[in-house]
Design a protein around this motif. Structure first.
Motif, PDB file in Angstrom:
ATOM      1  N   PRO A   9       0.838  -1.199   0.000  1.00  0.00           N
ATOM      2  CA  PRO A   9       0.000   0.000   0.000  1.00  0.00           C
ATOM      3  C   PRO A   9       0.877   1.255   0.000  1.00  0.00           C
ATOM      4  N   ARG A  13       1.814   4.343  -6.932  1.00  0.00           N
ATOM      5  CA  ARG A  13       1.053   4.103  -8.158  1.00  0.00           C
ATOM      6  C   ARG A  13       0.400   2.738  -8.043  1.00  0.00           C
ATOM      7  N   ASP A  14      -0.572   2.493  -8.886  1.00  0.00           N
ATOM      8  CA  ASP A  14      -1.139   1.152  -8.979  1.00  0.00           C
ATOM      9  C   ASP A  14      -0.376   0.433 -10.080  1.00  0.00           C
ATOM     10  N   VAL A  33      -0.193  -0.535  -4.756  1.00  0.00           N
ATOM     11  CA  VAL A  33      -1.348   0.346  -4.959  1.00  0.00           C
ATOM     12  C   VAL A  33      -1.060   1.679  -4.290  1.00  0.00           C
ATOM     13  N   SER A  34      -1.632   2.726  -4.821  1.00  0.00           N
ATOM     14  CA  SER A  34      -1.397   4.058  -4.260  1.00  0.00           C
ATOM     15  C   SER A  34      -2.239   4.308  -3.013  1.00  0.00           C
ATOM     16  N   ALA A  35      -3.284   3.544  -2.825  1.00  0.00           N
ATOM     17  CA  ALA A  35      -4.174   3.725  -1.674  1.00  0.00           C
ATOM     18  C   ALA A  35      -3.481   3.319  -0.372  1.00  0.00           C
ATOM     19  N   ALA A  41      -9.211   0.543   1.949  1.00  0.00           N
ATOM     20  CA  ALA A  41      -8.925   1.259   0.705  1.00  0.00           C
ATOM     21  C   ALA A  41      -7.906   0.514  -0.158  1.00  0.00           C
ATOM     22  N   ALA A  42      -6.860  -0.020   0.454  1.00  0.00           N
ATOM     23  CA  ALA A  42      -5.845  -0.749  -0.321  1.00  0.00           C
ATOM     24  C   ALA A  42      -6.425  -2.036  -0.898  1.00  0.00           C
ATOM     25  N   ALA A  45      -8.530  -1.077  -3.867  1.00  0.00           N
ATOM     26  CA  ALA A  45      -7.664  -0.694  -4.989  1.00  0.00           C
ATOM     27  C   ALA A  45      -7.036  -1.932  -5.623  1.00  0.00           C
ATOM     28  N   ALA A  48      -9.698  -3.721  -7.703  1.00  0.00           N
ATOM     29  CA  ALA A  48      -9.970  -2.942  -8.911  1.00  0.00           C
ATOM     30  C   ALA A  48      -8.844  -3.113  -9.933  1.00  0.00           C
ATOM     31  N   PHE A  49      -7.596  -3.055  -9.465  1.00  0.00           N
ATOM     32  CA  PHE A  49      -6.447  -3.221 -10.360  1.00  0.00           C
ATOM     33  C   PHE A  49      -6.441  -4.612 -10.993  1.00  0.00           C
ATOM     34  N   LYS A  58     -15.343  -6.494 -11.249  1.00  0.00           N
ATOM     35  CA  LYS A  58     -14.871  -6.508  -9.857  1.00  0.00           C
ATOM     36  C   LYS A  58     -15.628  -7.523  -9.016  1.00  0.00           C
TER      37      LYS A  58
END
Length: 92
Positions: A9, A13-14, A33-35, A41-42, A45, A48-49, A58
């Motif tokens: 985390p 960037r992702d 991940v950027s989150a 949140a991570a 993310a 999603a990635f 998703k």
């Protein structure tokens, strides 16, 4: 199909950092991940990635273990090892 993933985390960037082997020579995918790792949140993310990279909705992905750990097991409905190799490169 299940995919072992090590998440970084706040990685700026992702993105994908490739495959690595754990102490028992089992492959896992390294993703940043950027989150931040707060309030899920991570994890969101990450899912999603992975969904975007695998071209899956998703809703087809879920974390089955390691929700609060760096190393997670992600289940991807309908995916095969060939799908993972195509999206992330061939496993070591």
């Amino acid at each position: 199909m299940r995919l072992p993933v090590r998440v970084t985390p706040k990685g700026g960037r992702d993105g994908l950092d490739g495959w690595a082997l754990d102490a028992e020579d089992r492959p896992y995918l390294k993703v940043r991940v950027s989150a931040v790792a707060a309030e899920g949140a991570a994890n969101a993310a990450l899912l999603a990635f992975l969904a975007k990279t695998l071209k899956r909705p998703k809703s087809a992905l879920r974390i089955v273990s390691g929700e609060s750990a760096r190393v997670k097991m992600v289940e991807v409905e309908g995916a095969t090892e060939a799908d993972f190799d195509l999206a992330f490169g061939v496993r070591p």
